[in-house]
Write an enzyme that holds these catalytic residues in place. Structure first.
Site, mmCIF file in Angstrom:
data_model
loop_
_atom_site.group_PDB
_atom_site.id
_atom_site.type_symbol
_atom_site.label_atom_id
_atom_site.label_comp_id
_atom_site.label_asym_id
_atom_site.label_seq_id
_atom_site.Cartn_x
_atom_site.Cartn_y
_atom_site.Cartn_z
ATOM 1 N N GLY A 119 -24.128 -26.257 34.898
ATOM 2 C CA GLY A 119 -25.457 -26.437 35.213
ATOM 3 C C GLY A 119 -25.745 -27.869 35.441
ATOM 4 O O GLY A 119 -24.881 -28.620 36.099
ATOM 5 N N SER A 120 -26.860 -28.325 34.902
ATOM 6 C CA SER A 120 -27.446 -29.631 34.969
ATOM 7 C C SER A 120 -26.611 -30.690 34.391
ATOM 8 O O SER A 120 -26.651 -31.926 34.676
ATOM 9 C CB SER A 120 -28.920 -29.527 34.653
ATOM 10 O OG SER A 120 -29.678 -28.896 35.511
ATOM 11 N N VAL A 121 -25.796 -30.500 33.499
ATOM 12 C CA VAL A 121 -24.926 -31.575 33.003
ATOM 13 C C VAL A 121 -24.055 -32.219 34.092
ATOM 14 O O VAL A 121 -23.597 -32.962 33.912
ATOM 15 C CB VAL A 121 -24.183 -30.942 31.693
ATOM 16 C CG1 VAL A 121 -25.279 -30.647 30.624
ATOM 17 C CG2 VAL A 121 -23.219 -29.815 32.045
ATOM 18 N N SER A 164 -34.403 -33.560 35.273
ATOM 19 C CA SER A 164 -33.348 -32.479 35.935
ATOM 20 C C SER A 164 -33.866 -32.024 37.293
ATOM 21 O O SER A 164 -33.850 -30.443 37.442
ATOM 22 C CB SER A 164 -33.066 -31.541 34.629
ATOM 23 O OG SER A 164 -31.978 -30.626 35.207
#
Length: 777
Positions: A495-497, A552
Site C-alpha cells: 500500500g502507501s508505504v 497519502s
C-alpha cells in the site's frame, strides 16, 4: 557202477596208445629221458621249480600234457598218481564221477583258439587213458592230424567246459561204435558259456583303497592349508571379530550449543535430564506399572499401557525398547529409579530448555526429542549447534559376569559440544515489542501481525515479533500457522508505504525536485480503472511533495511516477531490496514478487506506484526504509551476530551485503519530507509521533496475498524511523485486520515500540522541532 575201462593201447577213433602208422616221424612223441622239454609239463624248462633250476622227469614216468594237468580231483590227487606202466590214473573215484556225469565218458571238447598248442606235444597221443582223443589234438594233435584221420571215423562233439574252481577229472573215454559216433555227431553242440565278466573298477579293493587314500590326503591338506592361512594371515581379523562380541558401548551425547541474545542472555540451551523407557518383554504387571509412573512423568495411564504392551518390530522379533518420556528432570528420574519397576529403564538424557517460553519463539524455533532442529534458527543452524556425539567402548564379561573387565579393552571418544549462536536480538526489547504487538492486535481483532526493529547502521535485527505466537518449550501443542515467523513469511501489498520508494527514485533520477508541486484532483484514470484519494471531497489543488506524503495522495504519487517511468521505478524497487529474500537466516523466508515493466497493463501505471500489484514482506519494507535512514545505503538485515566455539572462541558472521541506493542528500531530503506524515495537522501518521523525538515514516493500507490470491480484510502498516535528523532505528508494523488503516491500527503500536527502543538504548532526544511544511503552496 560201471568199471573204469582198461588202459590197453588199442586203436580207437582218436586213440592214443600207440603211434599211428600214418603219423609222421617228426610228429611222434619224444621218448622218455629226451633232452627236449615237454610243453605243459611241470618238469620242463618252461616251469622251473622253486629251487630255480629245471628238473628232469624221474625215470620211469611219462610226461603229461595240459589236458592231463587238469585232471585234479577234489581230494587233492595229482596226475602223478598213475600206474607206472600204463600211465592211467589210479583215482578210485573216477567211476563215481562218471556215474554223476551220466554214466558216460565226457564228450570231447573242441579246444578254444587260445588253447591250441603252440607246437604240438605228440606225447599225449601216446597216453594210455584215451584222453588224447577227447582233447581233440590239444596236447598231441593239431589240425593236420585231424585231417589225416580215417574216413570212417566220426569226431565226437566238443565237450562243454564246466565252470569250477577246481579242475574236474575227466572220465576215461570208451571206444564207441560207428552208430554211437553217428549219434554223437547228430547231437547238437552244447552252448558255450561266456567267460565271467571282469568286475568294475570301483569294486576292486585296491583301487578303492588308493582312491580313499587320495581323498583323505586331499581333505587333510586342504584343512591344513586353511588353518595355516587363518593363523598367519586372518588371525587379526578373527581376533577383532571376537573382541566385538565382548564389547559394550555407551554413547556420550554432545551438548547442543546454546542461543544467546546480543547481551549474552540465554534464549535457548540444553540441560541434563533423564529419559524413562520400557522393555515390554520384562514388564509383569501393566496396570500397576502405569499407575506408578503416571504422576512422575506426566503421561496418561492409557498411553503408558499402550507403550508398554508387547509388540513385534517391523523387521521381526519382539520390541525390547520403547521411550515412555524424554527430558524428565533429574529429580523425577531418581524417583522413578527408586520404584524399582520390572522392565523400566532410566538413563541420561538431554533436554532443550527455553527460559522465555514464547520469547522470540518464531525466530528461535524448536527441536525434536532427539535434539534435532525442526524450525527457526534451530533448524537453520542445526549442524553448527548439534555437535558430534562421543562414545565409550569397553570389554565386558559374559553371562553372570556381564560387567566391565578391569584392564580390558577400553577406548573413549570424547563428545564435541556444538557451537553456540549469539543473535542480534535484544531480549528486553524483544519482550516489549512482542507484548505490545499482541495487545494492539487483540484490540484491532487482527488475524496476523508482525513487527521488526532494525539498527539502520548495521542492519542488525534488534527485535522481530509475530502474532500469534507459541510456547517454544511445548511446540506440539500449537498450530502450524501460529509457529510461522510473520515478519519473513507475511506476503502483502504494502500500500502507501511504497510511496516513499517512488518519490525517492524520482528525486534520485532528477524527475522531480523537492520544491515541485502537482495539481491533485479527486481521482485519475489509468487503463480501465479510476484511482482516487481517501479525501473524497477535495477539489483539484496544487500540492507539494511533503503534502502528498502527509495526506497519502494516490493521484499525486501517480503523477510523480509518470515523470519517473516504469523502467526506473522497477529498477529502484530492486535496489531497495523488494522481490528478493533478505537472507536474514530464518528458514522459509518469502522473496515477494515484483511486476516487470514488460508485464504492465494500463492500470499498472496507477497501481504499482502506490504499492499495489507488488508483493513484499514486512522485513523487506523495514530494510528499504533503513536505507533511507542510513543516508541512502541499503544494508542486508541479519539475525546472527557471531558464533561461539566450544572453547569460547568467537567468530563474527560475514559482513552484510550493502549497496548505495540514494545519495546522502536525496536521502536526507526524503527523510524531512516523511516527517510531514507525523507532524502536519491532519496527516495520516500523527499517532505515531514520539514525544521529544522527531519521527519520519509513512502509513499504508494494502491487502494480503495467500498463494497468489488476495484474501479478505486489509493490511494496515506503518514504517518509520527516529530520530529523524539522525536516525538510529527503523520499526515496521504490519497487521492483517478485518478493516482499518495504518493510521488507526499500526501507528499507535509504532509509537509505543519506538519510544521504548529510544529510551532503552539511551538515545538522546531531538535537539530541535520538525520543520514547517507547506502542503498547499
Amino acid at each position: 557202477m560201471p568199471q573204469r575201462p582198461s588202459g590197453s593201447s588199442g586203436s580207437g577213433p582218436r586213440g592214443a596208445g600207440t603211434r599211428r602208422e600214418d603219423q609222421r616221424p617228426e610228429e611222434a612223441a619224444p621218448r622218455r629221458g629226451s633232452e627236449e622239454p615237454r610243453r605243459g609239463s611241470t618238469h620242463g624248462t618252461d616251469a622251473p621249480r622253486r629251487g630255480g633250476k629245471p628238473e628232469a622227469d624221474p625215470p620211469g614216468e611219462r610226461g603229461f600234457g595240459i589236458s592231463e594237468a587238469r585232471a585234479y580231483t577234489p581230494r587233492g590227487r595229482t596226475v602223478r598218481e598213475r600206474t607206472p606202466r600204463t600211465g592211467r590214473t589210479t583215482d578210485p573215484f573216477r567211476p563215481a564221477l562218471q556215474v554223476v556225469e551220466g554214466g558216460k565218458p565226457r564228450a570231447p571238447r573242441r579246444p578254444a583258439p587260445e588253447e591250441q598248442p603252440r607246437g604240438g606235444n605228440g606225447r599225449a597221443a601216446a597216453g594210455g587213458t584215451g584222453r588224447a582223443g577227447g582233447n581233440g589234438g590239444r596236447t598231441g594233435g593239431n589240425s593236420r592230424q585231424r585231417a589225416e584221420q580215417p574216413a570212417g571215423r566220426t569226431e565226437a562233439p566238443p565237450r562243454v567246459r564246466r565252470k569250477s574252481t577246481t579242475a574236474a577229472v575227466p572220465a576215461p573215454r570208451k571206444r564207441t561204435t560207428a552208430a554211437k559216433a553217428s549219434a554223437a555227431a547228430k547231437r547238437p553242440p552244447a552252448p558255450r558259456k561266456r567267460a565271467p565278466r571282469r568286475p568294475p573298477r570301483l569294486m576292486d579293493q585296491r583301487r578303492r583303497l588308493r582312491l580313499g587314500t587320495v581323498l583323505a590326503l586331499t581333505v587333510f591338506a586342504t584343512i591344513g592349508i586353511r588353518i595355516v592361512t587363518m593363523q598367519f594371515t586372518e588371525s587379526p581379523a578373527f581376533a577383532e571379530k571376537g573382541l566385538q562380541t565382548r564389547l559394550d558401548r555407551v554413547d556420550l551425547p554432545a551438548p547442543r550449543g546454546a542461543i544467546y541474545d546480543r547481551g549474552g542472555a540465554v534464549l535457548a540451551h540444553s540441560v541434563e535430564a533423564r529419559y524413562v523407557a520400557v522393555d515390554p518383554e520384562l514388564v509383569t504387571d501393566l496396570e500397576k506399572t502405569a499407575a506408578a509412573l503416571q504422576p512422575l512423568i506426566a503421561v496418561p495411564k492409557s498411553e503408558l499401557i499402550a507403550k508398554m504392551a508387547k509388540r513385534q518390530q517391523p523387521g521381526g522379533g519382539p520390541s525390547r525398547f520403547e521411550y515412555l518420556a524424554r527430558g524428565v528432570s533429574i529429580a523425577d528420574g531418581q524417583r522413578v529409579e527408586a520404584l524399582d519397576l520390572a522392565g523400566i529403564i532410566v538413563d541420561r538424557d538431554e533436554r532443550r530448555q527455553v527460559p522465555g517460553q514464547d520469547l522470540a519463539a518464531s525466530i528461535i524455533g524448536f527441536t525434536s526429542q532427539d535434539l534435532n532442529g525442526l524450525e527457526g534458527l534451530e533448524a537453520r543452524y542445526d549442524d553448527l549447534l548439534r555437535g558430534v556425539d562421543g562414545k565409550r567402548v569397553f570389554e565386558v564379561g559374559q553371562g553372570s559376569l556381564n560387567a566391565e573387565i578391569p584392564g580390558g579393552y577400553n577406548r573413549t571418544t570424547e563428545a564435541q559440544p556444538g557451537s553456540s549462536l549469539q543473535l542480534t536480538i535484544d531480549r528486553d526489547l524483544q519482550y516489549f515489542v512482542q507484548k505490545t504487538l499482541a495487545e494492539r492486535m487483540a484490540q484491532a481483532k487482527a488475524y496476523t501481525g508482525a513487527a521488526v526493529v532494525l539498527d539502520v547502521r548495521t542492519g542488525e535485527v534488534l527485535a522481530q515479533a509475530s502474532y500469534p505466537t507459541y510456547d517454544a518449550a511445548q511446540p506440539l501443542k500449537s498450530k502450524a500457522e501460529d509457529r510461522e515467523d510473520t515478519a519473513t513469511s507475511f506476503v502483502v501489498d504494502p500500500g502507501s508505504v511504497h510511496k516513499a520508494i517512488t518519490i525517492g527514485a524520482a528525486l534520485q533520477e532528477g524527475a522531480v525536485k523537492p520544491t515541485d508541486t502537482f495539481v491533485v484532483g479527486p481521482r485519475v484514470r489509468k487503463g480501465d480503472q479510476w484511482f482516487k484519494d481517501t479525501h473524497t471531497n477535495w477539489t483539484p489543488k496544487r500540492m507539494s511533495i511533503p503534502g502528498i506524503l502527509a495526506y497519502s495522495s494516490n493521484v499525486g504519487t501517480i503523477a510523480i511516477a509518470d515523470k519517473l517511468g516504469k523502467e526506473k521505478l522497477y529498477e529502484y524497487q530492486k535496489k531497495f531490496g523488494l522481490g528478493t529474500a533478505t537472507g536474514v537466516g530464518v528458514p522459509g523466508e518469502a522473496s515477494g514478487l515484483l511486476l516487470p515493466p514488460g508485464k504492465w497493463s494500463g492500470s499498472s501505471y496507477g497501481s504499482v506506484p502506490i504499492g499495489h500489484s507488488v508483493a513484499v514482506t514486512p522485513l523487506q519494507m523495514a530494510a528499504a526504509y533503513a536505507a533511507i535512514a542510513n543516508d541512502g545505503t541499503w544494508v542486508q538485515p541479519h539475525l546472527v551476530k557471531e558464533t561461539i566455539a566450544p572453547d569460547g572462541k568467537r567468530t563474527p558472521t560475514a559482513p552484510p551485503v550493502t549497496r548505495q541506493v540514494l545519495s546522502p542528500e536525496n536521502a536526507q531530503t526524503l527523510r524531512q519530507m516523511l516527517e510531514a506524515v507525523t507532524s502536519v495537522e491532519g496527516a495520516t501518521g500523527v499517532r505515531a509521533a514520539v514525544d521529544g523525538y522527531r519521527v519520519a515514516g509513512k502509513t499504508g493500507t494494502g491487502s494480503r496475498v495467500v498463494n497468489g490470491q488476495y484474501v479478505s480484510g486489509s493490511v494496515a502498516s506503518f514504517v518509520g524511523m527516529a530520530p529523524a535528523e539522525n536516525p538510529r532505528y527503523v520499526i515496521a508494523v504490519f497487521a492483517h485486520t478485518p478493516a482499518g488503516g495504518g493510521g488507526e491500527v499500526t501507528a499507535p503500536a509504532f509509537h509505543d515500540m519506538m519510544g521504548y527502543a529510544l529510551t532503552h538504548f539511551g538515545v538522546p532526544a531531538s535537539s530541535g522541532k520538525p520543520p514547517k511544511f507547506v502542503v498547499y503552496p
